[in-house]
Design a protein around this motif. Structure first.
Motif, PDB file in Angstrom:
ATOM      1  N   SER A 117       0.833  -1.199   0.000  1.00 14.25           N
ATOM      2  CA  SER A 117       0.000   0.000   0.000  1.00 14.25           C
ATOM      3  C   SER A 117       0.869   1.251   0.000  1.00 14.25           C
ATOM      4  O   SER A 117       2.093   1.175   0.145  1.00 14.25           O
ATOM      5  N   ASP A 118       0.215   2.410  -0.140  1.00 11.51           N
ATOM      6  CA  ASP A 118       0.910   3.709  -0.151  1.00 11.51           C
ATOM      7  C   ASP A 118       2.037   3.720  -1.179  1.00 11.51           C
ATOM      8  O   ASP A 118       3.156   4.167  -0.887  1.00 11.51           O
ATOM      9  N   LEU A 119       1.749   3.221  -2.367  1.00  8.55           N
ATOM     10  CA  LEU A 119       2.777   3.155  -3.402  1.00  8.55           C
ATOM     11  C   LEU A 119       3.092   4.552  -3.942  1.00  8.55           C
ATOM     12  O   LEU A 119       2.201   5.375  -4.170  1.00  8.55           O
ATOM     13  N   SER A 120       4.362   4.810  -4.130  1.00  4.58           N
ATOM     14  CA  SER A 120       4.826   6.033  -4.788  1.00  4.58           C
ATOM     15  C   SER A 120       6.021   5.673  -5.649  1.00  4.58           C
ATOM     16  O   SER A 120       6.630   4.615  -5.466  1.00  4.58           O
ATOM     17  N   SER A 121       6.352   6.517  -6.590  1.00  2.00           N
ATOM     18  CA  SER A 121       7.453   6.179  -7.492  1.00  2.00           C
ATOM     19  C   SER A 121       8.207   7.431  -7.899  1.00  2.00           C
ATOM     20  O   SER A 121       7.670   8.544  -7.867  1.00  2.00           O
ATOM     21  N   ARG A 122       9.443   7.231  -8.276  1.00  8.11           N
ATOM     22  CA  ARG A 122      10.268   8.323  -8.795  1.00  8.11           C
ATOM     23  C   ARG A 122      11.260   7.761  -9.797  1.00  8.11           C
ATOM     24  O   ARG A 122      11.696   6.613  -9.691  1.00  8.11           O
ATOM     25  N   LYS A 123      11.610   8.575 -10.763  1.00  4.68           N
ATOM     26  CA  LYS A 123      12.578   8.152 -11.764  1.00  4.68           C
ATOM     27  C   LYS A 123      13.977   8.210 -11.164  1.00  4.68           C
ATOM     28  O   LYS A 123      14.334   9.182 -10.486  1.00  4.68           O
ATOM     29  N   VAL A 124      14.763   7.164 -11.407  1.00  2.78           N
ATOM     30  CA  VAL A 124      16.133   7.100 -10.904  1.00  2.78           C
ATOM     31  C   VAL A 124      17.054   6.640 -12.029  1.00  2.78           C
ATOM     32  O   VAL A 124      16.603   6.119 -13.053  1.00  2.78           O
ATOM     33  N   ALA A 125      18.327   6.847 -11.840  1.00  3.68           N
ATOM     34  CA  ALA A 125      19.306   6.319 -12.782  1.00  3.68           C
ATOM     35  C   ALA A 125      19.341   4.802 -12.654  1.00  3.68           C
ATOM     36  O   ALA A 125      19.317   4.268 -11.538  1.00  3.68           O
ATOM     37  N   CYS A 126      19.387   4.111 -13.769  1.00  2.74           N
ATOM     38  CA  CYS A 126      19.442   2.649 -13.718  1.00  2.74           C
ATOM     39  C   CYS A 126      20.786   2.209 -13.126  1.00  2.74           C
ATOM     40  O   CYS A 126      21.842   2.633 -13.611  1.00  2.74           O
ATOM     41  N   PRO A 127      20.783   1.389 -12.098  1.00  5.44           N
ATOM     42  CA  PRO A 127      22.054   0.899 -11.539  1.00  5.44           C
ATOM     43  C   PRO A 127      22.867   0.174 -12.607  1.00  5.44           C
ATOM     44  O   PRO A 127      22.315  -0.437 -13.526  1.00  5.44           O
ATOM     45  N   ALA A 128      24.172   0.229 -12.473  1.00  5.29           N
ATOM     46  CA  ALA A 128      25.051  -0.371 -13.478  1.00  5.29           C
ATOM     47  C   ALA A 128      24.825  -1.870 -13.609  1.00  5.29           C
ATOM     48  O   ALA A 128      24.997  -2.439 -14.694  1.00  5.29           O
TER      49      ALA A 128
END
Length: 203
Positions: free
Chosen positions: A73-84
């Motif tokens: 629950s309480d899902l949120s998201s953000r764009k991040v750099a893809c890990p190597a």
């Protein structure tokens, strides 16, 4: 942010769900007698005013019930750099997003690992998750690692189609008990797995 947008017209009201909680009302400027393209453009602009500003994704309520072992629950998201060491398909353009949630271990049993299930759709309703581009696919999309009893904050990274129109929709997310051996399939690649030839030459 709002959950229901209502277009007020002289003779009708049209509403739509946007996955949040408070009502939102907007007004269409183009009359019903206007040319269809002008009317549709005004309608789209109307509904867009009811979307959360700068939102990457919206989500529905967590899946719960007797068949759900871990509710997310309480899902949120953000764009991040893809890990190597994170797998991204070679073809196409992909964005990595980090999803945060509250994991409610409803069975009350600590486990060594759990697999995440759910769908991510673009604003038009099309699947855009790199590992689940087909609605018929029912595979785990990420791993949570060990989950204790009770409610625990969790995070995991997934890859989505970079060209998919935003905001994205997070649907029916849950997690199921697994074990560490199975969930190692989601472990990051080590250096030799990413470059086996280069690693062999160093030996």
């Amino acid at each position: 942010a709002c959950s229901r947008a209502t277009m007020r017209l002289p003779s009708m009201e049209l509403g739509g769900q946007f996955g949040c909680r408070t009502p939102c009302v907007c007004k269409i400027e183009a009359p019903l007698s206007a040319a269809l393209p002008a009317f549709l453009a005004s309608a789209i602009l109307c509904f867009s005013t009811c979307l959360p500003r700068g939102a990457l994704a919206t989500s529905n309520e967590a899946m719960r019930g007797s068949g759900v072992e871990i509710a997310l629950s309480d899902l949120s998201s953000r764009k991040v750099a893809c890990p190597a060491d994170f797998y991204v398909p070679q073809k196409g353009r992909w964005d990595c997003i980090e999803i945060s949630a509250q994991a409610d271990n409803q069975r009350g049993r600590a486990v060594t690992a759990a697999g995440v299930f759910g769908r991510i759709r673009d604003v038009d309703g099309y699947p855009c998750l790199s590992t689940a581009l087909d609605d018929r696919m029912q595979t785990s999309i990420a791993s949570l690692g060990a989950i204790p009893k009770g409610v625990t904050p969790v995070k995991f990274i997934v890859a989505v189609d970079a060209t998919a129109p935003r905001p994205l929709q997070l649907e029916n997310f849950k997690a199921s008990y697994s074990n560490a051996a199975i969930e190692r399939q989601f472990a990051p690649f080590d250096r030799c797995e990413l470059d086996p030839i280069g690693c062999a030459l160093e030996d």
